[in-house]
Design an enzyme around this catalytic site. Sequence first.
Site, PDB file in Angstrom:
ATOM      1  N   ALA A  70       0.895  -1.168   0.000  1.00  0.00           N
ATOM      2  CA  ALA A  70       0.000   0.000   0.000  1.00  0.00           C
ATOM      3  C   ALA A  70       0.928   1.211   0.000  1.00  0.00           C
ATOM      4  O   ALA A  70       1.185   1.820   1.041  1.00  0.00           O
ATOM      5  CB  ALA A  70      -0.914   0.005   1.208  1.00  0.00           C
ATOM      6  N   GLY A  72       0.419   3.912  -1.821  1.00  0.00           N
ATOM      7  CA  GLY A  72      -0.377   5.142  -1.821  1.00  0.00           C
ATOM      8  C   GLY A  72      -0.048   6.084  -2.959  1.00  0.00           C
ATOM      9  O   GLY A  72      -0.189   7.307  -2.832  1.00  0.00           O
ATOM     10  N   ASN A 122      -4.203   3.986 -14.684  1.00  0.00           N
ATOM     11  CA  ASN A 122      -4.374   3.240 -13.441  1.00  0.00           C
ATOM     12  C   ASN A 122      -5.776   3.514 -12.903  1.00  0.00           C
ATOM     13  O   ASN A 122      -6.011   4.486 -12.198  1.00  0.00           O
ATOM     14  CB  ASN A 122      -3.291   3.641 -12.428  1.00  0.00           C
ATOM     15  CG  ASN A 122      -3.388   2.814 -11.155  1.00  0.00           C
ATOM     16  OD1 ASN A 122      -4.418   2.178 -10.890  1.00  0.00           O
ATOM     17  ND2 ASN A 122      -2.341   2.815 -10.360  1.00  0.00           N
ATOM     18  N   CYS A 125      -5.796   0.761  -8.719  1.00  0.00           N
ATOM     19  CA  CYS A 125      -5.118   0.688  -7.415  1.00  0.00           C
ATOM     20  C   CYS A 125      -6.201   0.485  -6.355  1.00  0.00           C
ATOM     21  O   CYS A 125      -7.166   1.262  -6.301  1.00  0.00           O
ATOM     22  CB  CYS A 125      -4.342   1.983  -7.148  1.00  0.00           C
ATOM     23  SG  CYS A 125      -3.652   2.027  -5.485  1.00  0.00           S
ATOM     24  N   LYS A 160      -5.591  -0.250 -17.256  1.00  0.00           N
ATOM     25  CA  LYS A 160      -5.290  -1.337 -16.312  1.00  0.00           C
ATOM     26  C   LYS A 160      -6.488  -1.552 -15.402  1.00  0.00           C
ATOM     27  O   LYS A 160      -6.929  -0.643 -14.698  1.00  0.00           O
ATOM     28  CB  LYS A 160      -4.034  -1.010 -15.500  1.00  0.00           C
ATOM     29  CG  LYS A 160      -3.561  -2.193 -14.659  1.00  0.00           C
ATOM     30  CD  LYS A 160      -2.143  -2.002 -14.193  1.00  0.00           C
ATOM     31  CE  LYS A 160      -1.641  -3.177 -13.379  1.00  0.00           C
ATOM     32  NZ  LYS A 160      -0.267  -2.973 -12.922  1.00  0.00           N
ATOM     33  N   THR A 188      -3.537  -5.445  -8.412  1.00  0.00           N
ATOM     34  CA  THR A 188      -3.492  -6.294  -7.222  1.00  0.00           C
ATOM     35  C   THR A 188      -4.886  -6.598  -6.658  1.00  0.00           C
ATOM     36  O   THR A 188      -5.843  -5.864  -6.893  1.00  0.00           O
ATOM     37  CB  THR A 188      -2.668  -5.602  -6.119  1.00  0.00           C
ATOM     38  OG1 THR A 188      -3.199  -4.297  -5.911  1.00  0.00           O
ATOM     39  CG2 THR A 188      -1.208  -5.507  -6.522  1.00  0.00           C
TER      40      THR A 188
HETATM   41  C1  SIN Z   1       0.536   2.153  -4.928  1.00  0.00           C
HETATM   42  O1  SIN Z   1       1.251   3.094  -5.268  1.00  0.00           O
HETATM   43  O2  SIN Z   1      -0.028   2.142  -3.830  1.00  0.00           O
HETATM   44  C2  SIN Z   1       0.338   0.979  -5.833  1.00  0.00           C
HETATM   45  C3  SIN Z   1      -0.316   1.353  -7.094  1.00  0.00           C
HETATM   46  C4  SIN Z   1      -1.320   0.370  -7.571  1.00  0.00           C
HETATM   47  O3  SIN Z   1      -1.695  -0.557  -6.844  1.00  0.00           O
HETATM   48  O4  SIN Z   1      -1.812   0.547  -8.686  1.00  0.00           O
END
Ligand code: SIN
Length: 299
Positions: A70, A72, A122, A125, A160, A188
């Site tokens: 995580a 963020g 993205n 996330c 994505k 994820t």
């Molecule tokens: C993150 O920066 O927390 C991960 C990014 C993601 O899960 O797409």
Amino acid sequence: MPSLSVDVGGLRLKNPVMLAAGILGTTGASLRRAALAGAGGVVTKSLGTSPREGHPGPTVVQVECGLLNAMGLPNPSYREFQEEIEIARTGGAPVVASIFGSSPEEFAQIARGLKADAFELNLSCPHAENYGSELGRFPAMVEAVTGAVKAAADAPVWVKLTPNTADIVELGLAAQRGGADAVVAINTLKAMAIDIESGCPILGNGLGGLSGQAIKPVAVRCIYELAMRLEIPVIGVGGVGSWEDAVEMMMAGASAVQVGTAMLKGYGVFEEITGGLSRFLERKSLELEELRFMAGRRS
Ligand code: SIN
């Protein structure tokens, strides 16, 4: 040796094995190194409109069969990252900018201002308030964001997708309606780990996203479902650590794959996967394209 070069989502790649967003995508030097180590393309860490520190630590923890993170969405902002993309490009592989925003307008602003060989949106996330899957779980929003970026960008647009949904195909179809050149599946799986001595969640953010070997069967299923229904290419990601994993994802319907968590093994993973893939194609007397969606044609 059979050719591994592939046209996918508006890009020509020398091979179908790319560096996934997030891992080693925070500097131009590490992206360049992945390209020089044999990656067919490299994806940056996700970039937003303004600098972000991300979640408090710990931000990554190793669990059974994978990693829980995580972070963020920490990043210096897309404006600050342009120079890193130029450095990454000297590695000789296409550089895909992963971008995030809280609205179609924010995504479009980044796509207008940033120069990259392609954009990966993205919308997946699973642990950042107002971003990622908070938009990406709604088909109408996926379509609106994709359409806005397509109108603003002069490069191919990949979306994505989140697996944290009842029906990933609905999201893929929305991306396709918005004009996406490809979808990338999967980000994820929303997950959590607890320290049993203290009773506290381990990650600073409490909830995080699981990646690595444990999620590969979920990714394979999602790729298969998307490939059955979509006309645009599917790029597979989620637990690819070996050439066998890459072959399996292509047989599920992926035109290319991305390697994330398995980068813990080092940059040699690209040659390991492309070498194994070549030898497999040679042993089976197959062209790369014949692998794609083989399981769909045989089921
Ligand atoms: C993150 O920066 O927390 C991960 C990014 C993601 O899960 O797409």
